[in-house]
Design an enzyme around this catalytic site. Structure first.
Site, mmCIF file in Angstrom:
data_model
loop_
_atom_site.group_PDB
_atom_site.id
_atom_site.type_symbol
_atom_site.label_atom_id
_atom_site.label_comp_id
_atom_site.label_asym_id
_atom_site.label_seq_id
_atom_site.Cartn_x
_atom_site.Cartn_y
_atom_site.Cartn_z
ATOM 1 N N CYS A 2 0.855 -1.175 0.000
ATOM 2 C CA CYS A 2 0.000 0.000 0.000
ATOM 3 C C CYS A 2 0.895 1.230 0.000
ATOM 4 O O CYS A 2 2.109 1.119 0.139
ATOM 5 C CB CYS A 2 -0.868 0.018 1.241
ATOM 6 S SG CYS A 2 -1.747 -1.518 1.510
ATOM 7 N N ARG A 30 1.893 0.607 -6.207
ATOM 8 C CA ARG A 30 2.115 -0.304 -5.080
ATOM 9 C C ARG A 30 0.832 -0.856 -4.502
ATOM 10 O O ARG A 30 0.836 -1.836 -3.782
ATOM 11 C CB ARG A 30 2.848 0.437 -3.956
ATOM 12 C CG ARG A 30 4.187 0.943 -4.362
ATOM 13 C CD ARG A 30 4.847 1.618 -3.202
ATOM 14 N NE ARG A 30 5.065 0.670 -2.129
ATOM 15 C CZ ARG A 30 6.212 0.495 -1.525
ATOM 16 N NH1 ARG A 30 7.249 1.160 -1.924
ATOM 17 N NH2 ARG A 30 6.334 -0.355 -0.543
ATOM 18 N N TRP A 79 -3.856 -1.962 -1.059
ATOM 19 C CA TRP A 79 -3.806 -3.279 -1.690
ATOM 20 C C TRP A 79 -4.330 -4.222 -0.610
ATOM 21 O O TRP A 79 -3.681 -4.430 0.413
ATOM 22 C CB TRP A 79 -2.370 -3.621 -2.088
ATOM 23 C CG TRP A 79 -2.223 -4.918 -2.817
ATOM 24 C CD1 TRP A 79 -2.358 -5.129 -4.160
ATOM 25 C CD2 TRP A 79 -1.882 -6.190 -2.248
ATOM 26 N NE1 TRP A 79 -2.141 -6.442 -4.460
ATOM 27 C CE2 TRP A 79 -1.845 -7.127 -3.315
ATOM 28 C CE3 TRP A 79 -1.620 -6.649 -0.960
ATOM 29 C CZ2 TRP A 79 -1.554 -8.467 -3.120
ATOM 30 C CZ3 TRP A 79 -1.329 -7.984 -0.772
ATOM 31 C CH2 TRP A 79 -1.291 -8.878 -1.853
ATOM 32 N N ASN A 105 0.317 0.748 6.567
ATOM 33 C CA ASN A 105 0.858 -0.321 5.713
ATOM 34 C C ASN A 105 1.360 -1.431 6.624
ATOM 35 O O ASN A 105 1.927 -1.140 7.677
ATOM 36 C CB ASN A 105 2.070 0.164 4.902
ATOM 37 C CG ASN A 105 1.682 1.098 3.796
ATOM 38 O OD1 ASN A 105 0.503 1.337 3.551
ATOM 39 N ND2 ASN A 105 2.677 1.650 3.125
ATOM 40 N N GLY A 106 1.227 -2.683 6.200
ATOM 41 C CA GLY A 106 1.712 -3.798 7.026
ATOM 42 C C GLY A 106 0.538 -4.644 7.500
ATOM 43 O O GLY A 106 -0.591 -4.500 7.013
ATOM 44 N N GLU A 480 11.817 -17.374 -15.741
ATOM 45 C CA GLU A 480 11.429 -15.958 -15.770
ATOM 46 C C GLU A 480 10.448 -15.673 -16.916
ATOM 47 O O GLU A 480 9.512 -14.886 -16.755
ATOM 48 C CB GLU A 480 12.699 -15.084 -15.860
ATOM 49 C CG GLU A 480 12.473 -13.595 -16.002
ATOM 50 C CD GLU A 480 11.652 -12.946 -14.888
ATOM 51 O OE1 GLU A 480 11.369 -13.591 -13.864
ATOM 52 O OE2 GLU A 480 11.245 -11.787 -15.073
ATOM 53 N N LYS A 484 6.736 -14.150 -16.375
ATOM 54 C CA LYS A 484 6.261 -12.910 -17.016
ATOM 55 C C LYS A 484 4.888 -13.082 -17.643
ATOM 56 O O LYS A 484 4.014 -12.244 -17.495
ATOM 57 C CB LYS A 484 7.207 -12.456 -18.125
ATOM 58 C CG LYS A 484 8.423 -11.656 -17.811
ATOM 59 C CD LYS A 484 8.293 -10.316 -17.161
ATOM 60 C CE LYS A 484 8.012 -10.373 -15.703
ATOM 61 N NZ LYS A 484 9.048 -10.358 -14.752
ATOM 62 N N GLU A 487 2.053 -13.545 -14.885
ATOM 63 C CA GLU A 487 1.623 -12.376 -14.126
ATOM 64 C C GLU A 487 1.018 -11.289 -15.003
ATOM 65 O O GLU A 487 0.195 -10.513 -14.529
ATOM 66 C CB GLU A 487 2.748 -11.812 -13.260
ATOM 67 C CG GLU A 487 3.888 -11.189 -14.031
ATOM 68 C CD GLU A 487 4.941 -10.552 -13.130
ATOM 69 O OE1 GLU A 487 4.644 -10.184 -11.994
ATOM 70 O OE2 GLU A 487 6.083 -10.419 -13.600
ATOM 71 N N HIS A 503 10.449 -36.722 -17.908
ATOM 72 C CA HIS A 503 10.058 -37.330 -16.632
ATOM 73 C C HIS A 503 8.642 -36.923 -16.221
ATOM 74 O O HIS A 503 8.124 -37.413 -15.236
ATOM 75 C CB HIS A 503 11.033 -36.928 -15.520
ATOM 76 C CG HIS A 503 12.446 -37.320 -15.830
ATOM 77 N ND1 HIS A 503 12.868 -38.632 -15.844
ATOM 78 C CD2 HIS A 503 13.530 -36.576 -16.178
ATOM 79 C CE1 HIS A 503 14.158 -38.676 -16.174
ATOM 80 N NE2 HIS A 503 14.569 -37.441 -16.386
ATOM 81 N N LYS A 602 3.416 -4.066 -6.603
ATOM 82 C CA LYS A 602 4.825 -3.917 -6.990
ATOM 83 C C LYS A 602 5.763 -4.358 -5.879
ATOM 84 O O LYS A 602 6.771 -4.986 -6.123
ATOM 85 C CB LYS A 602 5.088 -2.458 -7.382
ATOM 86 C CG LYS A 602 6.515 -2.159 -7.820
ATOM 87 C CD LYS A 602 6.850 -2.874 -9.106
ATOM 88 C CE LYS A 602 8.281 -2.643 -9.544
ATOM 89 N NZ LYS A 602 8.699 -3.675 -10.512
#
Ligand code: AGP
Length: 607
Positions: A2, A30, A79, A105-106, A480, A484, A487, A503, A602
């Site tokens: 946040c 964020r 968020w 925040n937290g 990676e 990408k 997300e 396998h 973020k």
């Protein structure tokens, strides 16, 4: 995740809302599911306004409402962690009387017990959040002095917080506190700004004071007070990267910036004659680094993928036993550490909760802690023994792109530095330096595939599953690449070692399940070709990422994207480019919200 902003001016002015909202918008990347603010009006009452969705919704709500705002003001972009996305759950939250307002925040871990206790004492709750507890605790502890009430309230809390409080009981001040969630005070000529991230205030001032864990700040109109003496730091951020420019999304802008951002990472840090790197941030621990014979790399998400590459290069070129672990696991497993171990933490933001916890755990257990981060003055930068900044400029897109290539370039610099302290020959060092110096130019060439990759995204846009394959240095790139597209486009993808599908994953392969194979002309090329044959034998469509000049691969793969030729350990910086672009164009075609991916933020500052 946040964002917090606070504003208080020397004389009490009417700019507060505009300045606050402009600063909050810089934090929207964020946390962005709702926003709110609390401020004084002419009659010295606290007014609180909230809106779900983007900050622009809050702005619309504020427009023409007839308020004549006065500061202080506190603002928040959320968020969601506790409670769904709603106006009731948006911050600020207030006490029963509507006189104490808090943004936070937290996570407050003991909020269920506290809520029960406060309810029994008669407090009435209006939201489902953990944050509202704090407002009621301050109400309970208030005895005429806001900071004293905040201080007492914090004693009840278990968890993490960066918070800001205003109250009509004790006006003309903002009280802020921090525990494992960043906060800083910006010192402008005629006002103070409080923020959870320096990017919010950079256009107002570069003079900042960071709060340390456990500190409370009282910001009055003409001065601020905190428990310990703090030193003022100068933010040396380049200005030019801000804004989206002519690009439709930050993600695309940041992909295209990579020739310049990698150049910034290596600039002034290479010694071509000596085949070595010069890393000022490691000077204080240079001697200690000679004694290190184990390295643990920790990070999350994309930063962890950069770490996986570091593992390959540090073992091959520096001859140091290296292991990469997800930071969220490292903190709980009983990894063997001693004073011959270095922990290398990688984080773009420098604020990822799991990565910070791993640093603290390793430090407690006697390891040397090193950080690779992008954000100057971040918690990671301040809590590690030494470190190297990636210097790629602010990264706003939630999907990390330029931060990744700069992390990999930084790991190559670290490999050179540690390798030359040990047995890496000057000749090999010089070859690495030579290729690294050509990297900005090679990245320009690699980006030329954009139009072709866009066409490939159109060709494959109907597929909902992808397998990404690579071996050795291309394996973390497969991970990676899959990360990408997951997300940004919300499709299923897996990143695997090229030798593993026989396998298991071959069971998935058919003409409905394409694979993206990273197959540069390197030491495992022939092996990877055999793995592609295995896919083709099962009618799996294959897109190959191959080295320029390799025509043979066209007989095997359905589509080929070429990248310039470079040394094996440098190739990942180039091979990730078509995969970033593929994820971007694919996500655009599928209508995803590129810069604000579903359910992600973020900077992940909760565990
Ligand atoms: C990257 O695209 C993701 N958004 C995410 O996995 C990210 O890399 C991770 O959360 C770690 O962030 P950090 O580098 O700021 O620590």
């Amino acid at each position: 995740m946040c964002g917090i902003v606070g504003y208080i001016s020397k004389s009490g002015d009417r700019k507060s809302i505009n300045v606050g909202i402009e600063a909050l918008k810089r934090l929207e990347y964020r946390g962005y599911d709702s926003a709110g603010l609390a401020f004084w009006d002419e009659s010295r009452q606290v007014i609180c306004q909230k809106a779900t969705g983007r900050i622009s919704n809050l702005e619309k709500k504020m427009g023409g409402n007839g308020f004549l705002p006065l500061d202080p003001v506190i603002l928040h972009t959320r968020w969601a962690t506790h409670g769904n996305v709603s106006e009731a759950n948006a911050h600020p939250h207030c006490d029963c009387t509507g006189n104490i307002f808090v943004v936070h925040n937290g996570i407050i871990e003991n909020y269920v017990a506290l809520r029960e206790q406060l309810s029994q004492e008669g407090h009435k709750f209006r939201s489902e959040t953990d944050t509202e507890i704090i407002a009621h605790l301050i109400e309970k502890c208030f005895n005429g002095n806001l900071e004293e009430a905040v201080r007492k309230s914090l004693g009840y809390l278990v968890g993490t917080y960066g918070l800001a409080v205003i109250s009509s009981y004790d006006p003309d001040k903002i009280v802020a506190a921090r525990l494992s969630s960043p906060l800083l005070i910006g010192l402008a000529d005629d006002h103070f700004l409080l923020a959870s991230d320096a990017s919010a205030i950079i256009s107002h001032t570069r003079k900042v004071v960071y709060l340390e864990d456990g500190e409370i700040a009282v910001i009055n109109r003409d001065k601020f007070t905190i428990i310990r003496e703090k030193k003022t730091e100068e933010l040396d951020w380049p200005e030019y990267q801000s804004g989206k420019g002519s690009f439709s999304h930050y993600m695309l802008k940041e992909i295209m910036e990579q020739p310049g951002s990698v150049e910034q990472t290596i600039k002034g840090r290479l010694i071509p004659d000596e085949g070595n790197a010069k890393l000022g941030g490691l000077e204080t621990v240079e001697k200690k680094l000679r004694q290190i014979d184990n390295i643990y790399i920790v990070g999350c998400g994309t930063s962890r993928h950069a770490g996986l590459l570091g593992e390959y290069m540090l073992e091959e070129y520096a001859g140091i036993r290296t292991k990469t672990e997800a930071a969220s696991e490292f903190r709980y497993r009983k990894t063997l550490l001693d004073d011959s171990t270095a922990l290398v933490a990688i984080s773009q933001s420098g604020e990822t909760a799991d990565t910070l916890a791993a640093i603290r755990e390793a430090g407690k257990r006697g390891a040397l802690t090193l950080g690779i981060t992008n954000v100057v003055g971040s918690t990671q930068a301040r809590e590690t023994d030494a470190g190297v900044y990636t210097r790629c400029g602010p990264e706003i897109g939630v999907a990390s792109t330029k931060a990744f290539t700069s992390q990999v370039a930084t790991l190559i610099l670290l490999t050179l530095f540690l390798g030359r302290q040990r047995h890496l020959t000057i000749t090999t060092g010089q070859r690495i330096v030579k290729d690294l110096l050509r990297m900005p130019e090679m990245l320009e060439a690699a980006l030329q595939c954009d139009t072709q990759v866009k066409q490939l995204a159109e060709k494959y846009q109907a597929f909902d599953n992808f397998l990404y394959l690579g071996r050795k240095y291309s394996y973390p790139i497969a991970r990676e690449g899959a990360h990408k597209i997951k997300e940004t486009a919300y499709v299923h993808a897996e990143g695997c070692r090229g030798g593993e599908p026989k396998h298991c994953e071959l069971a998935l392969i058919s003409d409905k399940f394409p694979s993206i194979c990273i197959v540069p002309s390197d030491s495992v090329y022939e092996k990877m070709i055999s793995n592609i044959e295995e896919l083709k034998a099962r009618n799996g469509p294959v897109i190959a990422i191959a080295t320029e000049g390799n025509r043979e691969i066209q007989n095997l793969a359905d589509d080929v994207v070429y990248i310039p030729e470079a040394m094996e350990l440098l190739t990942p910086i180039l091979s990730i480019i078509p995969l970033q672009l593929f994820a971007y164009h694919f996500a655009v075609l599928r209508g995803a919200d590129i810069d604000k991916p579903r359910n992600l933020a973020k900077s992940v500052t909760v565990e």
